[in-house]
Each structure stands twice: as C-alpha cells, then as structure tokens.
Design a protein around this motif. Structure first.
Motif, short mmCIF file in Angstrom:
data_model
loop_
_atom_site.label_atom_id
_atom_site.label_comp_id
_atom_site.label_asym_id
_atom_site.label_seq_id
_atom_site.Cartn_x
_atom_site.Cartn_y
_atom_site.Cartn_z
N SER A 195 0.82 -1.20 0.00
CA SER A 195 0.00 0.00 0.00
C SER A 195 0.86 1.26 0.00
O SER A 195 0.57 2.23 -0.70
CB SER A 195 -0.93 -0.01 1.22
N LYS A 196 1.96 1.21 0.74
CA LYS A 196 2.87 2.36 0.80
C LYS A 196 3.53 2.59 -0.55
O LYS A 196 3.60 3.73 -1.04
CB LYS A 196 3.92 2.13 1.88
N PHE A 197 4.02 1.52 -1.17
CA PHE A 197 4.71 1.66 -2.46
C PHE A 197 3.77 2.18 -3.54
O PHE A 197 4.15 3.02 -4.35
CB PHE A 197 5.30 0.32 -2.90
N SER A 230 6.01 3.43 -14.40
CA SER A 230 7.44 3.65 -14.67
C SER A 230 8.19 2.34 -14.84
O SER A 230 9.13 2.24 -15.62
CB SER A 230 8.07 4.48 -13.55
N ILE A 231 7.76 1.30 -14.12
CA ILE A 231 8.40 -0.01 -14.23
C ILE A 231 8.02 -0.70 -15.54
O ILE A 231 8.88 -1.18 -16.28
CB ILE A 231 8.01 -0.90 -13.03
N ASP A 251 2.55 5.92 -4.56
CA ASP A 251 3.16 6.60 -5.69
C ASP A 251 2.43 6.11 -6.94
O ASP A 251 2.66 5.00 -7.41
CB ASP A 251 4.65 6.27 -5.79
N GLU A 252 1.52 6.92 -7.45
CA GLU A 252 0.61 6.47 -8.49
C GLU A 252 1.30 6.11 -9.80
O GLU A 252 0.73 5.43 -10.66
CB GLU A 252 -0.46 7.53 -8.75
N GLY A 295 -5.18 2.15 -4.64
CA GLY A 295 -3.85 1.57 -4.59
C GLY A 295 -3.44 0.90 -5.88
O GLY A 295 -3.38 1.51 -6.94
N THR A 296 -3.17 -0.40 -5.80
CA THR A 296 -2.61 -1.15 -6.91
C THR A 296 -3.51 -1.11 -8.14
O THR A 296 -3.03 -0.97 -9.27
CB THR A 296 -2.38 -2.61 -6.50
N THR A 297 -4.82 -1.23 -7.94
CA THR A 297 -5.73 -1.21 -9.08
C THR A 297 -5.66 0.11 -9.83
O THR A 297 -5.54 0.14 -11.06
CB THR A 297 -7.18 -1.48 -8.62
#
Length: 259
Positions: A99-101, A110-111, A104-105, A132-134
């Motif tokens: 959740s913390k990572f 970027s990856i 950064d939207e 978050g991830t979604t």
C-alpha cells in the motif's frame, strides 16, 4: 509495445484470477508472447500455475521495493510463450508495504513502460479493490476485462469499476478503454443468469462479450492439482470458452507475433 489488459473488479469470487491465468495461457497458445503479472495480494496465480513457494525466487513486491530488478523476477512457465511475475501471498505487514509503495501512483507505470517491449500482451490480475494497486495499473493499462458473476451484487460492482475507470481516463490515462465485460460461472438455465445477462445487454450492449464462461466443477477440481483448467482438461466447456475468448482478443487487436 505490448498491450496491457487489466483483469479487474472490486468484487471477489467472480473468477478474476481464473480468467487472468487461463486467458494468458489461451493468448500464448495463439502464438503471442505473454506476460502474466499478479498484482493481487492473495497471490493465487502462482499456485494456479503450479508454482510452489520454494520455486519462487522473487516477486513484484521485490521490484516495487527496489530489492530486485523486473527481469530477475520473471519466471518461465511450461508454455514457451508465457512468462509470469508472481505476487507471494501477503501477510498484514507486507500488505502495508504494498500500500505504501503504490501510493506513488506512477510507480507501476514507470516499471512497465521500460520492460514490456518483448511481449505482445501483459495480462494483469488486479486485487478486488479500486484504490492503490488497481488505480496504479489502470493508469498505464490499455484496457480492462471486467468479470461478472450472475448476481445483483456483482452487477453493482460493474457500475463502480466503470465510474472509477472514467475518472482515471479523464485525469491520467486517456487511452484506457473497456476490452469487455465477461460473464463467468454462467449457468444458462437459472433465473439469476437470465436476469444478469438481460441487464448487461440492456445497459452495456457494446461492452459485453458474446462469449460467456460456463460454470464448470472441474475448475475447482483443477486447483487441487495446481493446474489451470485449460491444462487440467483442455476439452472442458470452460477451457473451450477461455480459448475462444483468447482468440477473439487476438483477432480484434491484430498485434504481430514477436520473434
């Protein structure tokens, strides 16, 4: 550049992971280079593909935390055209890290932007949530497939994810579109299935896939053998449906085969 298709819905238990894994296999069997990326903290893609914990030498969380490179966590599968990046099943502490990572939207964008050129398709299994991830993957995905089970609750979640997609599209990712709404675990002769399909055809006629994934007891059986249904029984009705879905997606996107 590979096309990123996110399998996403805020509703759990509708066949999201099953769809992600079997669709990825189906597209790979059509001669396309595919990367299956698990972003769901439940981490069910790995056991579905037959990976045991000891055989996983890194996952997407290691990449997000800058412990490992993207390429180093790519796992080969039994299909030469299908690669896989797992997510280990997360405990509470690691869910907090994820959740913390992903606060950064742009981190996943970027990856992926530098790494997906060797694939025709990237199929992403998203968590059953919106934040978050979604949201992270929607900001870089080309399209989404929304699995729907025959129930009123599942229909309500279609509206939620479409509203959220529209917000992401307006503010972050103008190319984002709906690849299709997919009826899963479909029992043709039940009233719930009839009502669900009728409502979807009325409300979302242009988004609804003609192909439906029938309910098949062998899908559950396959999990005990650590195999996706396409491998467990290629002739099962659900296997054939996923193969047909893969062929339709390949046909409509016309992405050339990579050497």
């Amino acid at each position: 550049m590979g096309k990123i298709i996110a399998i996403t819905t805020p509703k759990g238990g509708v066949g999201k992971t099953t769809t992600a894994v079997n669709l990825a296999i189906g597209i790979a069997q059509n001669g396309k280079r595919v990367l299956l990326l698990d972003l769901d903290g439940a981490g069910q893609c790995a056991p579905t593909l037959g990976f045991k914990s000891r055989s996983i030498n890194g996952d997407i969380l290691d990449v997000l935390s800058f412990k490992k490179s993207f390429k180093s966590v790519i796992h080969k599968t039994s299909d030469k055209n299908l690669d896989f990046i797992p997510m280990r099943g997360l405990d509470y502490a690691h869910e907090l890290k994820l959740s913390k990572f992903t606060s950064d939207e742009l981190i996943i964008k970027s990856i992926l932007s530098d790494e997906i050129f060797s694939y025709n398709y990237v199929i992403v299994d998203c968590p059953p949530s919106l934040i978050g991830t979604t949201t992270n993957i929607l900001m870089t995905a080309d399209s989404t497939i929304i699995p729907v089970k025959a129930s009123r609750y599942s229909l309500n979640e279609v509206v939620r994810i479409l509203k959220h997609m529209q917000l992401v599209k307006q503010n972050y990712n103008s190319k984002l579109k709906v690849e299709g709404i997919l009826l899963t675990m479909y029992e043709a002769h039940t009233r719930a299935a009839f009502y669900t399909k009728k409502i979807l055809m009325k409300e979302f006629p242009n988004e609804l896939f003609n192909i439906v994934i029938p309910k098949n007891v062998e899908v559950a059986e396959a999990t005990f053998h650590n195999k996706p249904i396409i491998y467990y029984n290629p002739e099962a009705k659900s296997s054939i449906a996923y193969k047909n879905l893969a062929e339709e997606i390949v046909r409509r996107n016309s992405i050339p085969i990579l050497d």
